[in-house]
Design a protein around this motif. Structure first.
Motif, PDB file in Angstrom:
ATOM      1  N   GLU A 148      41.949  44.642  46.681  1.00 11.33           N
ATOM      2  CA  GLU A 148      42.413  43.289  46.957  1.00 11.33           C
ATOM      3  C   GLU A 148      41.445  42.249  46.380  1.00 11.33           C
ATOM      4  O   GLU A 148      40.225  42.416  46.440  1.00 11.33           O
ATOM      5  CB  GLU A 148      42.482  43.154  48.486  1.00 11.33           C
ATOM      6  CG  GLU A 148      43.168  41.958  48.999  1.00 11.33           C
ATOM      7  CD  GLU A 148      43.349  42.049  50.507  1.00 11.33           C
ATOM      8  OE1 GLU A 148      44.355  41.537  50.968  1.00 11.33           O
ATOM      9  OE2 GLU A 148      42.496  42.620  51.198  1.00 11.33           O
ATOM     10  N   LEU A 149      41.984  41.179  45.830  1.00 17.41           N
ATOM     11  CA  LEU A 149      41.161  40.083  45.326  1.00 17.41           C
ATOM     12  C   LEU A 149      40.471  39.388  46.490  1.00 17.41           C
ATOM     13  O   LEU A 149      41.019  39.324  47.587  1.00 17.41           O
ATOM     14  CB  LEU A 149      42.030  39.080  44.577  1.00 17.41           C
ATOM     15  CG  LEU A 149      42.683  39.579  43.293  1.00 17.41           C
ATOM     16  CD1 LEU A 149      43.644  38.535  42.759  1.00 17.41           C
ATOM     17  CD2 LEU A 149      41.623  39.892  42.256  1.00 17.41           C
ATOM     18  N   PRO A 150      39.271  38.855  46.268  1.00 20.45           N
ATOM     19  CA  PRO A 150      38.555  38.171  47.361  1.00 20.45           C
ATOM     20  C   PRO A 150      39.381  37.065  48.020  1.00 20.45           C
ATOM     21  O   PRO A 150      39.344  36.905  49.226  1.00 20.45           O
ATOM     22  CB  PRO A 150      37.319  37.601  46.672  1.00 20.45           C
ATOM     23  CG  PRO A 150      37.103  38.465  45.480  1.00 20.45           C
ATOM     24  CD  PRO A 150      38.484  38.901  45.053  1.00 20.45           C
ATOM     25  N   GLN A 151      40.162  36.322  47.226  1.00 15.85           N
ATOM     26  CA  GLN A 151      40.979  35.250  47.786  1.00 15.85           C
ATOM     27  C   GLN A 151      42.041  35.811  48.719  1.00 15.85           C
ATOM     28  O   GLN A 151      42.313  35.255  49.778  1.00 15.85           O
ATOM     29  CB  GLN A 151      41.657  34.414  46.690  1.00 15.85           C
ATOM     30  CG  GLN A 151      40.706  33.740  45.760  1.00 15.85           C
ATOM     31  CD  GLN A 151      40.353  34.606  44.544  1.00 15.85           C
ATOM     32  OE1 GLN A 151      40.509  35.824  44.544  1.00 15.85           O
ATOM     33  NE2 GLN A 151      39.863  33.966  43.503  1.00 15.85           N
ATOM     34  N   SER A 152      42.667  36.922  48.335  1.00 12.29           N
ATOM     35  CA  SER A 152      43.695  37.545  49.161  1.00 12.29           C
ATOM     36  C   SER A 152      43.101  38.039  50.469  1.00 12.29           C
ATOM     37  O   SER A 152      43.715  37.906  51.524  1.00 12.29           O
ATOM     38  CB  SER A 152      44.347  38.715  48.429  1.00 12.29           C
ATOM     39  OG  SER A 152      44.968  38.274  47.252  1.00 12.29           O
ATOM     40  N   PHE A 153      41.909  38.618  50.395  1.00  9.08           N
ATOM     41  CA  PHE A 153      41.211  39.090  51.588  1.00  9.08           C
ATOM     42  C   PHE A 153      40.993  37.938  52.557  1.00  9.08           C
ATOM     43  O   PHE A 153      41.298  38.031  53.746  1.00  9.08           O
ATOM     44  CB  PHE A 153      39.873  39.719  51.180  1.00  9.08           C
ATOM     45  CG  PHE A 153      38.987  40.052  52.338  1.00  9.08           C
ATOM     46  CD1 PHE A 153      39.151  41.242  53.023  1.00  9.08           C
ATOM     47  CD2 PHE A 153      37.981  39.181  52.733  1.00  9.08           C
ATOM     48  CE1 PHE A 153      38.327  41.563  54.098  1.00  9.08           C
ATOM     49  CE2 PHE A 153      37.159  39.492  53.796  1.00  9.08           C
ATOM     50  CZ  PHE A 153      37.329  40.675  54.486  1.00  9.08           C
ATOM     51  N   CYS A 154      40.489  36.835  52.034  1.00  7.25           N
ATOM     52  CA  CYS A 154      40.194  35.675  52.870  1.00  7.25           C
ATOM     53  C   CYS A 154      41.479  35.075  53.445  1.00  7.25           C
ATOM     54  O   CYS A 154      41.530  34.739  54.625  1.00  7.25           O
ATOM     55  CB  CYS A 154      39.428  34.632  52.057  1.00  7.25           C
ATOM     56  SG  CYS A 154      38.679  33.353  53.084  1.00  7.25           S
ATOM     57  N   VAL A 155      42.501  34.955  52.641  1.00  2.00           N
ATOM     58  CA  VAL A 155      43.772  34.399  53.107  1.00  2.00           C
ATOM     59  C   VAL A 155      44.332  35.240  54.245  1.00  2.00           C
ATOM     60  O   VAL A 155      44.777  34.717  55.264  1.00  2.00           O
ATOM     61  CB  VAL A 155      44.789  34.288  51.941  1.00  2.00           C
ATOM     62  CG1 VAL A 155      46.196  34.031  52.457  1.00  2.00           C
ATOM     63  CG2 VAL A 155      44.361  33.192  50.982  1.00  2.00           C
ATOM     64  N   ARG A 156      44.294  36.568  54.101  1.00  2.00           N
ATOM     65  CA  ARG A 156      44.815  37.457  55.140  1.00  2.00           C
ATOM     66  C   ARG A 156      44.037  37.271  56.441  1.00  2.00           C
ATOM     67  O   ARG A 156      44.616  37.159  57.517  1.00  2.00           O
ATOM     68  CB  ARG A 156      44.759  38.912  54.680  1.00  2.00           C
ATOM     69  CG  ARG A 156      45.536  39.852  55.594  1.00  2.00           C
ATOM     70  CD  ARG A 156      45.437  41.303  55.179  1.00  2.00           C
ATOM     71  NE  ARG A 156      44.141  41.853  55.550  1.00  2.00           N
ATOM     72  CZ  ARG A 156      43.183  42.203  54.708  1.00  2.00           C
ATOM     73  NH1 ARG A 156      43.364  42.089  53.410  1.00  2.00           N
ATOM     74  NH2 ARG A 156      42.042  42.688  55.124  1.00  2.00           N
TER      75      ARG A 156
END
Length: 101
Positions: free
Chosen positions: A6-14
């Protein structure tokens, strides 16, 4: 896409989506003081037990909370992966710092 790729942005968004619910934030803030049983959490929050159980399940699934058997009861605590910063008043999500001040 699995979580490991997972991209860091996706991780944070989740993570932030999970915490975008007031009750879940309140649960984390209470657990920052130490482990609690459902009854103790419910005394503070005053929500239906089924709703509280749902929120705890979501927090466990995303790695914020751990549950351990304590006789017939379940004891909930912050997961070791949840780093506390700012003298224990903030959670470091890895992408941002969530402060409870």
């Amino acid at each position: 896409m699995n979580r490991k790729s997972e991209l860091p942005q996706s991780f944070c968004v989740r993570k932030l989506k999970v915490l975008a619910v007031t009750t879940r934030l309140a649960i984390l803030e209470i657990l920052m003081e130490g482990p609690k049983h459902v009854g103790e959490l419910n005394t503070v929050l005053g929500v239906e037990q089924s709703l509280l159980s749902h929120h705890l399940k979501v927090l466990r699934k995303e790695g914020f909370v751990e549950a351990t058997r304590d006789g017939k009861a379940v004891l909930y605590s912050l997961a070791p992966a949840v780093w506390r910063a700012n003298n224990g008043k903030a959670i470091d999500l890895g992408c941002c710092l969530l402060s409870f001040t």
